[in-house]
Design an enzyme around this catalytic site. Sequence first.
Site, mmCIF file in Angstrom:
data_model
loop_
_atom_site.group_PDB
_atom_site.id
_atom_site.type_symbol
_atom_site.label_atom_id
_atom_site.label_comp_id
_atom_site.label_asym_id
_atom_site.label_seq_id
_atom_site.Cartn_x
_atom_site.Cartn_y
_atom_site.Cartn_z
ATOM 1 N N HIS A 245 0.682 -1.350 0.008
ATOM 2 C CA HIS A 245 0.071 -0.110 -0.154
ATOM 3 C C HIS A 245 0.909 1.132 0.171
ATOM 4 O O HIS A 245 2.212 1.048 0.364
ATOM 5 C CB HIS A 245 -1.146 -0.111 1.114
ATOM 6 N N GLU A 246 0.186 2.287 -0.263
ATOM 7 C CA GLU A 246 0.969 3.795 -0.473
ATOM 8 C C GLU A 246 1.918 3.673 -1.488
ATOM 9 O O GLU A 246 3.300 4.059 -1.265
ATOM 10 C CB GLU A 246 1.414 4.199 0.739
ATOM 11 N N GLY A 247 1.791 2.828 -2.758
ATOM 12 C CA GLY A 247 2.768 2.571 -3.686
ATOM 13 C C GLY A 247 3.648 1.319 -3.360
ATOM 14 O O GLY A 247 4.000 1.235 -2.446
#
Lengths: 272, 599
Positions: free
Chosen positions: B441-443
């Site tokens: 998550h978050e890239g």
Amino acid sequence: MKILVCVKRIPDPDESLKFAGGGLDYSASKWVPNAFDEYAIETALRLAEVVGGTQRLAEVIVLGIGPESQRQQLTQFLAMGADRGIIVDADPDKLDTATVSKLIAAVFKKEAADLLIAGKLSQDNEGGQVPQRVAGLLDVPQASFAATVEWDQAAKALTVGREVDDGVEVKRVPLPAVVSVDLRIVLPKSVKNGSTPATHAYQEGPRLASLKGITMAKRKPVAVLKPSDLGVAVGTNEQVVGVAAPPARKAGQKVKTVEELFEKLTKEAKVI
Amino acid sequence: MTAGNPLLSDRDVAFLLYEVHDAAALLRLPAFADHDRDTFDLFLANARSLAREVLYPAYRPMDEAAPTFTDGRIKVHPRMRTIWPRLCDLGVITASRPVDVGGQQLPRTVALLAEAYLMAANLGAYCYAGLTAGAAHLIEAFGSDDLKDRYMRRMYAGEWTGTMALTEPQAGSSLADIRTRAVPQDDGTYAIQGGKIFISGGDHDIADNIVHLTLARIDGAPAGIKGISLFAIPRLWPGPDGLVDNDVSTAGMIHKIGWRGLPSLVINFGERGACRGELVGYPGHGLSYMFQMMNEARLMVGLNGVATAAVAYHESLAYARERRQGRPAGRRDPHSPPVPIIEHADVRRMLLRQKAIVEGGLSLLIETARLTDLAHHADDEEVRRRSALLLDLLTPIAKSFAAERGYDSNALALQIHGGYGYSSEYLPEAWLRDQKLNSIHEGTTTIHGLDLLGRRALAPGALQTLGREILQTCSQAQAAGLDLADVVALQEAAGAAGALIAELAGRHLADPERMLRHSHDVLDIFMTITVAWQWLRQATAARRALSRGTLSTDDDAFYRGKLQAAQYWLRTELPRVAPLVRLCRDEEDSYANTRPEWF
């Protein structure tokens, strides 16, 4: 109503003890507020505040005795919600219980306080004498080891449930008075002030300080007094002769038969 | 605390804060002039009490009983109902926000460490606060005064929570492809229609309302990222008579293997054509606005990676001190008592590696927080500019290091527990499950590798700024009397990495595919070097303290442990850089030239 609460800083009881030069080595200790004093401030704040309103029924004053520079524990109590602080600037190592009690009693009188709430003991030396001594010096009623407190505002009295060996003794004390508190005082419904709804359940345990409370605490007034300002001579009649760790526990014995066990219990241990 | 997991070492937190990152220096900045060290210490003390006494005991129950989804609504673990107000009361949501929006203007450097304790204790519980803070900060930064009054203040007060609603089923890493529609209405609002997925905290029963900071396209907007705008979409619309339905529905819940305290949801807007949203800032700027929250969220994920590794490290450390198995090599007498497994060198290898990852990673995250503080509040404009530049460069590195090496660290914590570790009776497996999300998550790590090599490392002056910082650390290390070979090793590795980027950029600007082929290795190189930089800083502080002498036994042991962990990283990890640099330079092409049908 004016409530005085004492705070003592103690070495973190969760750290293991270190010994040096026949005594305890506090050079690397982390200092924390005595837990029973945290219960005391929580009790005072529950008495003073009206949940759901902004009114305050009492002024809460925190008293610390120690070097002026080491006031983090006092700041913590201000951050929790006490109104102002008093520091009696003295070296706690040079004070015995009797002197500490005299200092507290002198501040109580100077402030014309109505109630002293103190922890039942400090966790470092577990003396458990200060509240009782202060009550004696002030010649006011006391209720020690409180598990519940109810404030009858009209009658200017407290009804205190005290934890005793065989249960709870209920005692009514007129103000001014001294109350020392035990662990159960911070249960959700232990403190009632007659204004907060009696059904209100607090969070169990002493409250934490919010960041906002911490930043506001620094703007609260803290008076610094010398023992001489209070007319108390500093000194101690106590002397630490030595501190040593308890001897390590000896290994147990293994027995082969029930008869052997019985033999040992009756002849060696003499418990049967 | 007695016999409990400390979550983080308090001694280490104080060391990093004051002896390595000089948090006291921040007090000289006008923005922080109202604070003092007592404020920092008291806030951390209260945060760690909440973490240890309230959040941590709820971690296992929340992992065991994930939120439930019935009749279109999510019910989270009942313990969250007591935890949420206490998180709000502590002041974590607004700790570092300015006073004029209700915050306490605490340096991020300090707030970050409070968050680290809370995340290590119970990451799901903390993240309701983290997400709410990030979402409200978007409105603070880009919203109108009216939006701030109606949304931000309630969110900062914890009355409402916030989310970031970006991902759609067909647009995850590729946000340019989002389809959620926004149609302007006469009253200035927008009719919203579309569906989002993986929305953390998108529904719950701990607060009255939820504000989704959502990316959508205004009808007629250009394709691609220039057509994306940012909207605040409340689950319930704040009308004159209170909160009313806003046609925001929970369409499903993802059954996650970790982070089970925090629901991840499918959220639909406007199923009945009755969902309204409010534009935040200007049309078409949505993605650039959202990058503020995403960059903050990346650092939050990075910190979570460190925190999740830290709690497991301390668990395995305590276990290794207690668990007795085997006898040291050379003392095989079966009548002699077995020794605690920490006596075995290979167990200490696993512990020291965890220590190096946890404490090196935490130091890197603190550095990003310090740069955030300086980028916003330094007196000197040049310092602000350089700090922002370096922060931008370090963000994907710190996030990915914590996620990837954090996972290695969590696996080692489980390994030390042996067969017991591979059972759900013990906690390390839960933390391992939690940690895995951080590289996704978050890239994803892939995205961050591409972002680093394709954009951030090429930003003019970025690598030079990092290089200068590393050189400064090296000269301080040398002055403190650290082994010159270690200092030179870091200098050489940093030099080689800088030269590699210049070479790749020069060689392949015309052919991005070839340039980016080894982006994962480039990310690995920078992760390894920046953490080596942090370890050299820590070793310098430790060496200075040891040379001063007259230390307590505990302090002496603490600093010696720091030197050992620094040595571990500099001598066993840093040497991986040279072969990785060669690999990148030679354009090794095994996977690049493997055709899909050859698998």
